[in-house]
Design a protein around this motif. Structure first.
Motif, PDB file in Angstrom:
ATOM      1  N   SER A  57     -23.193  65.029  46.190  1.00 55.16           N
ATOM      2  CA  SER A  57     -22.951  63.651  46.891  1.00 55.16           C
ATOM      3  C   SER A  57     -23.483  62.596  46.337  1.00 55.16           C
ATOM      4  O   SER A  57     -22.729  61.399  45.756  1.00 55.16           O
ATOM      5  CB  SER A  57     -23.059  63.260  48.303  1.00 55.16           C
ATOM      6  OG  SER A  57     -24.213  63.702  48.474  1.00 55.16           O
ATOM      7  N   THR A  58     -24.745  62.722  45.776  1.00 54.62           N
ATOM      8  CA  THR A  58     -25.076  61.507  45.485  1.00 54.62           C
ATOM      9  C   THR A  58     -25.352  60.837  43.467  1.00 54.62           C
ATOM     10  O   THR A  58     -24.690  60.169  42.798  1.00 54.62           O
ATOM     11  CB  THR A  58     -26.810  61.428  45.803  1.00 54.62           C
ATOM     12  OG1 THR A  58     -26.924  60.669  46.810  1.00 54.62           O
ATOM     13  CG2 THR A  58     -26.969  59.822  44.891  1.00 54.62           C
ATOM     14  N   SER A  60     -22.254  62.325  42.142  1.00 56.02           N
ATOM     15  CA  SER A  60     -21.194  62.183  42.240  1.00 56.02           C
ATOM     16  C   SER A  60     -20.770  61.350  42.084  1.00 56.02           C
ATOM     17  O   SER A  60     -19.706  60.640  41.345  1.00 56.02           O
ATOM     18  CB  SER A  60     -20.569  63.716  43.007  1.00 56.02           C
ATOM     19  OG  SER A  60     -20.604  64.802  43.018  1.00 56.02           O
ATOM     20  N   LEU A  61     -21.362  60.577  43.417  1.00 51.92           N
ATOM     21  CA  LEU A  61     -20.797  58.592  43.628  1.00 51.92           C
ATOM     22  C   LEU A  61     -21.513  58.169  41.983  1.00 51.92           C
ATOM     23  O   LEU A  61     -20.917  57.826  41.895  1.00 51.92           O
ATOM     24  CB  LEU A  61     -21.880  58.592  44.545  1.00 51.92           C
ATOM     25  CG  LEU A  61     -21.739  57.254  45.292  1.00 51.92           C
ATOM     26  CD1 LEU A  61     -20.125  56.985  45.269  1.00 51.92           C
ATOM     27  CD2 LEU A  61     -22.253  56.921  46.757  1.00 51.92           C
ATOM     28  N   VAL A  65     -19.040  55.856  40.417  1.00 52.39           N
ATOM     29  CA  VAL A  65     -19.475  54.476  39.502  1.00 52.39           C
ATOM     30  C   VAL A  65     -19.473  54.261  38.037  1.00 52.39           C
ATOM     31  O   VAL A  65     -18.930  53.527  37.027  1.00 52.39           O
ATOM     32  CB  VAL A  65     -20.127  53.716  40.475  1.00 52.39           C
ATOM     33  CG1 VAL A  65     -20.738  52.634  39.687  1.00 52.39           C
ATOM     34  CG2 VAL A  65     -19.969  54.250  41.883  1.00 52.39           C
ATOM     35  N   SER A  78     -25.474  52.336  43.694  1.00 49.71           N
ATOM     36  CA  SER A  78     -23.989  53.330  44.471  1.00 49.71           C
ATOM     37  C   SER A  78     -25.386  54.219  44.845  1.00 49.71           C
ATOM     38  O   SER A  78     -24.970  54.917  45.655  1.00 49.71           O
ATOM     39  CB  SER A  78     -23.318  53.375  43.229  1.00 49.71           C
ATOM     40  OG  SER A  78     -23.547  54.248  42.539  1.00 49.71           O
ATOM     41  N   GLY A  82     -25.502  56.061  48.627  1.00 49.34           N
ATOM     42  CA  GLY A  82     -25.210  57.257  48.420  1.00 49.34           C
ATOM     43  C   GLY A  82     -27.230  57.919  49.512  1.00 49.34           C
ATOM     44  O   GLY A  82     -26.436  58.525  50.511  1.00 49.34           O
ATOM     45  N   THR A 205     -14.799  63.570  40.218  1.00 45.98           N
ATOM     46  CA  THR A 205     -15.268  62.414  40.940  1.00 45.98           C
ATOM     47  C   THR A 205     -14.953  61.920  39.278  1.00 45.98           C
ATOM     48  O   THR A 205     -14.463  60.918  40.080  1.00 45.98           O
ATOM     49  CB  THR A 205     -16.282  62.981  41.560  1.00 45.98           C
ATOM     50  OG1 THR A 205     -16.441  63.357  42.656  1.00 45.98           O
ATOM     51  CG2 THR A 205     -16.641  60.852  42.012  1.00 45.98           C
ATOM     52  N   THR A 209     -11.870  58.856  39.105  1.00 48.33           N
ATOM     53  CA  THR A 209     -12.216  57.718  39.759  1.00 48.33           C
ATOM     54  C   THR A 209     -11.564  56.868  37.977  1.00 48.33           C
ATOM     55  O   THR A 209     -11.052  55.715  37.598  1.00 48.33           O
ATOM     56  CB  THR A 209     -13.571  57.290  39.200  1.00 48.33           C
ATOM     57  OG1 THR A 209     -13.971  58.157  39.999  1.00 48.33           O
ATOM     58  CG2 THR A 209     -14.487  56.239  39.239  1.00 48.33           C
TER      59      THR A 209
END
Length: 217
Positions: A57-58, A60-61, A65, A78, A82, A205, A209
């Protein structure tokens, strides 16, 4: 003749001694070899899920971004957000889940006591919500630190993205191998499953984006 008459007795004594010791030693050896991996399933699932969730999750975040912002500060902020939000979410979710499990088990113990059953062993093995919440948050944080450390010291945009993907891929291989080792499952299949899933999450992701930015939604 006296010497010959003693030999069978010594032989029988040794045979009886071996017959008494050998089964015990064999049982101890088999007990060490035959590990019950199902007993590890609960804490292994929580640890692997927490670490893998924090990692993916981190990462991909940060990759998402990075698809629209090239400066390192935005990516690091970001990722840190996360990490904190995910660790809190994992801890709260695990706490609520284990509390529900604890309530069910306590209710069952009370019913068994009313019916006259002995539940001392069951009471000793009750789940611990605070312990589970702390372990889940810690596992998530450990996984989330990997992409953060991979991107923290690289200013160049493309190299930074590549480093995040590389460090995350290496961590996914390690997590997959550890879960297979502790769970007694095939290592290659576990590593491949975790690695492909991680690449797919980052690719989706990043692509979505980029698409949102290009369409100016």
């Amino acid at each position: 003749m006296a010497a010959n008459s003693q030999l069978p007795k010594l032989s029988l004594q040794n045979t009886d001694h071996e017959a008494q010791i050998t089964p015990l030693e064999m049982d101890q050896t088999n007990e060490k070899k035959d590990l019950d991996y199902s007993k590890r399933s609960q804490w292994l699932r929580a640890a692997v899920l927490g670490a893998n969730d924090g990692l993916m999750s981190t990462a991909s975040l940060m990759v998402g971004v990075g698809a629209v912002r090239q400066d390192i500060k935005a990516m690091i902020l970001s990722g840190f957000a996360g990490l904190v939000a995910g660790a809190c979410s994992m801890a709260i979710g695990e706490f609520v889940s284990v509390c529900s499990q604890l309530d069910i088990e306590i209710a069952q113990i009370k019913r068994d006591k009313r019916s006259g059953k002995d539940q001392k062993e069951g009471e000793q093995g009750l789940p611990k919500p605070f312990q589970a919440a702390a372990a889940s948050a810690l596992a998530f944080s450990v996984g989330a630190m990997v992409p953060l450390l991979g991107a923290s010291f690289i200013r160049e945009y493309r190299l930074r993205l590549g480093m995040v993907v590389a460090t995350v891929s290496l961590a996914l291989v390690v997590f997959g191998w550890l879960s297979a080792l502790l769970g007694g499952s095939p290592a290659f299949r576990s590593v491949l499953r975790v690695l492909l899933g991680g690449w797919l999450a980052m690719a989706i992701t990043f692509g979505l984006t980029k698409l949102i930015r290009s369409t100016r939604l």
